[in-house]
Design a protein around this motif. Sequence first.
Motif, short mmCIF file in Angstrom:
data_model
loop_
_atom_site.label_atom_id
_atom_site.label_comp_id
_atom_site.label_asym_id
_atom_site.label_seq_id
_atom_site.Cartn_x
_atom_site.Cartn_y
_atom_site.Cartn_z
N LEU A 401 33.11 38.27 11.50
CA LEU A 401 33.19 39.53 12.23
C LEU A 401 34.64 40.00 12.38
N TYR A 427 30.94 36.76 18.06
CA TYR A 427 29.96 36.44 17.02
C TYR A 427 29.17 35.19 17.39
N TRP A 431 25.10 35.77 18.18
CA TRP A 431 24.62 35.68 16.80
C TRP A 431 23.21 36.22 16.66
N LEU A 435 23.03 40.53 12.42
CA LEU A 435 24.49 40.61 12.49
C LEU A 435 25.11 39.98 11.24
N ASP A 436 24.56 38.85 10.80
CA ASP A 436 25.05 38.22 9.56
C ASP A 436 24.92 39.17 8.37
#
Length: 455
Positions: A401, A427, A431, A435-436
């Motif tokens: 991030l 992050y 999580w 987001l990943d």
Amino acid sequence: MTAGQRGRYSKFIRPISIFLDLCAINFGAFFIPDWLNLDRYYFLLYINIVWIGLSFIVKFYAVYRFTTPVEIFSKLVRQGLLYLLLLIAFFPFAKTAMFSGRALAIYIVSVMTVITIFKFLLFYYLKKYRIITGSNLRNAVIIGYTPEAIRLRELFDKRIDYGYRFMGYFSDKKSNENIKGRLDTLKQFSIDNGIDEIYCSLNEISNDQLKDLVEFADSTHKSIKFIPDTKEIFSKSLKVDYLELFPVLSLQRTQLHEPAVKGFKRVFDILFALFIIFTVLIWLVPVLAILIKLESKGPVFFKQGRPGINETEFFCYKFRSMKMNETTEREASKNDPRVTRIGRFMRKTSMDELPQFINVLVGDMSVVGPRPHLWSQNKSYGQKVKKYMVRHYVKPGITGLAQVRGYRGEIETDDDMINRIKFDVFYIENWSFLLDLKIILQTVINIFKGEEKAY
């Protein structure tokens, strides 16, 4: 409208959702080609058990009126990927069945598309139903008149789609026109007005009052929830552990410490790393190896010890982008004379980082996570920057991030490191699989767009 009428249909929402999803996975199974030679009875039994079991593990149906669309999408992705993996696992044990990746892909895409539509339509129309009709609401009261209690009431008023009707504050410590009454009037008020949820500021009541309130909530089937007040510790994730029958609260570090989440992330890392290795590295390595060798003497790959999870050292691999030198504990700076021409191109496009997918495959790194720092930076900033060591709770990543937000490359000031750590910690503590995916997508965009600090 009575309390019973208001909530009478809510209990059917989750069973309806489960029923629709099971219809989708079973109906879809009948379109799987006959030449796969599946035993339909055992296959249907298997997929139903797998779906229900996974739903319990990943809490697929734990969707509430305050759940965000991002959380729902994350649940769908996790459920879909794990369901696919377990479907693939069925074939080695089915002696007569023929495996077809194409047929399975069509099935899983079709089924998950239908289930996604079901889930979002149900979620969306329930919100609209609450807003337009004023139905499916939950009456709520708040014990206490603290800043946190006021903010909660403002949230109820602002987010009409959540479906809460605020009925008043109760407090023994304060008295003004906003206070509905004292605590001794709360029970009768709750019964008379069909209160569904009681939100309680722990600073407002004694232990005896709290015990009495919990007993009242149990006996009248009302929900009681607690407002964290100003104590920062209560804003973190807490779980209840038991020492025999004695309950104790403990802090959960992050979702990334949950075994199911760690397993899911590891499976994704392996699949993604294999994809990159067999579609990119398999032809790119020979090309770059020739270019690196033509420009300067030395190995094609550069390896360096870096602190990983729990500060365990691992060797981080890169394509060599510098002339051979003895200085390995100093970052590259702008117009660094050590960087070769092909090295400058690789750094600008982040190609030099691609060998780290080998690190991902062997388990030293993850695709997404805090970037691994130099040991010298750990020693320099470990005690200086707040929460610096939190980044070692998880595996380091190829991208992260902080990097997609512009905090990559050379550390010129302490503020550069402080901002990087802020994003790393955010992050870790927030999580999600979505987001990943967003970080990976933004990384690809940045590669083509170019970054100012990529040197």
